[in-house]
Design an enzyme around this catalytic site. Structure first.
Site, PDB file in Angstrom:
ATOM      1  CD  GLU A 150      -3.000  -0.524   2.416  1.00  0.00           C
ATOM      2  OE1 GLU A 150      -3.540  -1.516   2.890  1.00  0.00           O
ATOM      3  OE2 GLU A 150      -3.118   0.625   2.902  1.00  0.00           O
ATOM      4  NE  ARG A 151       2.978   1.667   5.745  1.00  0.00           N
ATOM      5  CZ  ARG A 151       3.357   1.098   6.869  1.00  0.00           C
ATOM      6  NH1 ARG A 151       4.605   0.656   7.006  1.00  0.00           N
ATOM      7  NH2 ARG A 151       2.501   0.951   7.868  1.00  0.00           N
TER       8      ARG A 151
END
Lengths: 391, 252
Positions: A256-257
């Site tokens: 996600e990051r």
């Protein structure tokens, strides 16, 4: 904004991207220029990205980038995901971008990572085709990055679990078909062992959208508060191991990051490009604004910072694809990109002058959209603690 | 029936073209290159013929520098079955002139025996609009240029051509060379699974020398210059003001 930019020499470099990924980038960009940008103002007003667009993305294989061929995917790695996120970010409509990216990289990915064969074969081919859209419901009014603090309860009752609670800020929350929901199954257990993920399907009795949320930006994304009142979820819908939810959620934070970082840098590039175009044409005191060193040097420094962050993202994606542990790097990227995109938007709006304050200008929307990049998916402060732990 | 589609690697249509400082041509270093858009339309049409059961195989051919294989991969990702790359230059700035291209294509056609050649009406880099016509002459085949509609029926093709002042429909005998115009179709996206498949499709590599064609230029570029910059316009407040300004300028 030109369809081809100075940023592209890096984006097409064989050091990071092979011929397949360059072709993928070209196709996504054409898709963004043709299928998104001319239409998305209406979606901003409607508060959601239409399902027909998501179906088209599915038809072109964009939702199957990371999934195996047997399920309809293309089995590519993090570098392809970076291309996908960056090009969607470049669209200037981040509400559309996040609708697709939550589906591919934050929600359906849980089914792939933790799902049983039956769950995968039920949902993933449909998710990949864009026939079913997914959401992930972890955050609550009282718990965000603090996953252990969630209050939604799931109590075993015969062959079912009974869910009660509420979820907040859920992207795709209004229109999704399947939700990966985190709930506490054993409040007595150690916090890290107390959370379980469930597949909650649209239409299950007791599961409702409390309200669509009215947001500062990302207007073309449907974000909702969800309510669970005695929702009976069959045990076969437990996603992963009972009590293993915390680790499942943490596991995908890395991806996600990286995705949010790439998306933010796509936004930053687009903003710089359209601002350079604007200041080259805007005459003040007898000459284009571009002739003012103060302005063009500020834009040059911002583009240097954006380029540096992109190269960091590219190299981290390449290292992740090679199997290296990059937890520290992705946390840095999320913190850095989330702040940088806001620095870029601030100056870009400034250089648009009064026009930048008008709702009709692209940079005004982009500035609102960018604000959440230092909040969603782990606030800068949380990310910096992750980095600090590893110093 | 085999369909042969020549595709050219050209500067992308979105790129702001810059003239080299010595005026010898356009700067192509570090510039995005793509398939000539008219060739993309030709490729799309060939694939549609195959999907309609009117063609068995689509072969894409590109003549130029080695990097043209990227252009061929795009054609393969769209749906062409195989590709032939004819390397005829080392320097990206060397343009192979239409006659040399037509001669190489004739040699490829002698080997492959396609029933139809679908080509772009012109390339957007030099706008020569000559290769298709030259190729038809070299082969002694029928030709139909600027096609906006194409129907194949047995040993004939009915082609609607976009000509000055309207549309002209002609019937040509096969085998034929058809060059395509903008409105024939809208080329598809290459889906990601098809991009992956394209990697495995055959791409043969040849050189101009393999076909005994001399590609040295017959034309000399004297000078390349940028068009005069467009002068800034003026926003007027009303129709009356517009008319007054036009009168002032002697335009009405």
């Amino acid at each position: 904004m030109p369809d081809f930019s100075p940023f592209d020499s890096g984006a097409r470099s064989p050091v990071f991207f092979d011929e397949t990924l360059v072709m993928l980038r070209d196709q996504i960009r054409r898709f963004v220029e043709t299928e998104i940008k001319p239409h998305a103002d209406a979606w901003e007003t409607e508060g959601a990205t239409p399902r027909a667009l998501l179906r088209k993305m599915g038809d072109l294989g964009f939702f199957g980038i990371r999934y195996p061929e047997a399920l309809g995917g293309s089995d590519l790695d993090q570098r392809a995901t970076v291309v996908w996120a960056e090009e969607l970010g470049r669209s200037t409509y981040s509400g559309v971008a996040i609708t697709a990216l939550v589906h591919t990289d934050m929600a359906s990915v849980h089914i792939f990572n933790a799902g049983t064969d039956a769950q995968k074969s039920k949902w993933l081919p449909r998710c990949i085709a864009g026939e079913a859209i997914s959401a992930v419901a972890v955050t609550e009014p009282g718990a965000g990055s603090d996953v252990k603090g969630i209050a939604t309860r799931a109590r075993r009752d015969g062959d079912d679990y009974v869910l009660n609670g509420a979820k907040m800020f859920i992207t795709n929350g209004v229109h999704a078909d399947v939700y990966c929901v985190a709930a506490k199954t054993d409040p007595e257990a150690r916090p890290s062992q107390s959370v379980t993920m469930f597949l909650v399907e649209k239409g299950m009795p007791g599961f409702t959208v409390s309200r669509p949320l009215d947001k500062h930006g990302w207007r073309s994304s449907d974000t909702a508060e969800l309510s669970f009142r005695d929702v009976r979820v069959p045990a076969e819908n437990v996603l992963g191991r009972e009590g293993g939810g915390f680790y499942e959620i943490m596991k995908n934070f890395q991806n996600e990051r990286l995705v949010i970082g790439a998306m933010a840098m796509g936004e930053a590039q687009a903003a710089l490009e359209l601002t350079v175009e604007h200041v080259r044409g805007r005459i003040a005191f007898g000459a284009p604004l571009w002739e003012k060193q103060g302005i063009r040097q500020r834009l040059a420094m911002l583009s240097a910072r954006v380029e540096a962050c992109r190269q960091f993202i590219y190299s981290t994606a390449s290292r992740a694809a090679a199997g290296e542990d990059v937890v520290r790097e992705v946390s840095m990227i999320k913190a850095l990109a989330g702040e940088l995109v806001n620095d870029v938007m601030y100056d870009c709006l400034q250089f648009h002058g009064g026009m930048g304050f008008m709702r009709e200008s692209t940079i005004e929307r982009m500035t609102r959209d960018a604000r959440v990049q230092s909040i969603g998916g782990g606030a800068t402060e949380v990310m910096l603690e992750e980095v600090a732990k590893r110093m | 029936m085999k369909v042969l589609v020549p595709v050219k690697r050209v500067i992308d249509y979105n790129v702001k073209v810059r003239v080299k400082s010595d005026g010898s041509g356009v700067d192509l270093a570090n510039v995005k290159m793509s398939m000539n858009p008219f060739d993309e339309i030709a490729c799309e049409e060939a694939i549609r013929l195959k999907e309609a059961g009117k063609a068995d195989e689509v072969i894409a051919v590109s003549i130029g520098v080695k990097q043209a294989q990227e252009t061929l991969r795009t054609a393969l990702a769209m749906g062409a079955d195989r590709a032939i790359l004819v390397i005829a230059a080392d320097d990206v700035h060397q343009d192979i002139e239409p006659l040399a291209v037509a001669k190489i294509l004739k040699a490829v056609i002698d080997e492959e025996q396609p029933g139809l050649v679908l080509a772009g009406k012109q390339a957007i880099d030099n706008d020569m609009n000559a290769t298709g016509q030259m190729l038809a002459a070299l082969l002694g085949w029928s030709q139909a240029t600027f096609a906006s509609k194409l129907d194949i029926d047995g040993d004939h093709a009915t082609v609607t051509r976009e000509v000055d002042g309207g549309l002209q429909t002609i019937k040509v005998k096969m085998p034929a060379i058809v060059t395509v115009d903008l409105r024939l179709n809208e080329p598809r996206y290459a889906s990601l699974p098809n991009i992956m498949k394209a990697k495995k499709k055959p791409l043969d590599e040849k050189t101009a020398a393999d076909y005994g064609v001399d590609v040295s230029p017959r034309l000399e570029v004297v000078k390349t210059t940028e068009p005069e910059a467009r002068k800034a316009g003026e926003i007027v407040g009303s129709v009356d003001e517009l008319v007054a300004k036009l009168k002032e300028a002697g335009a009405v």
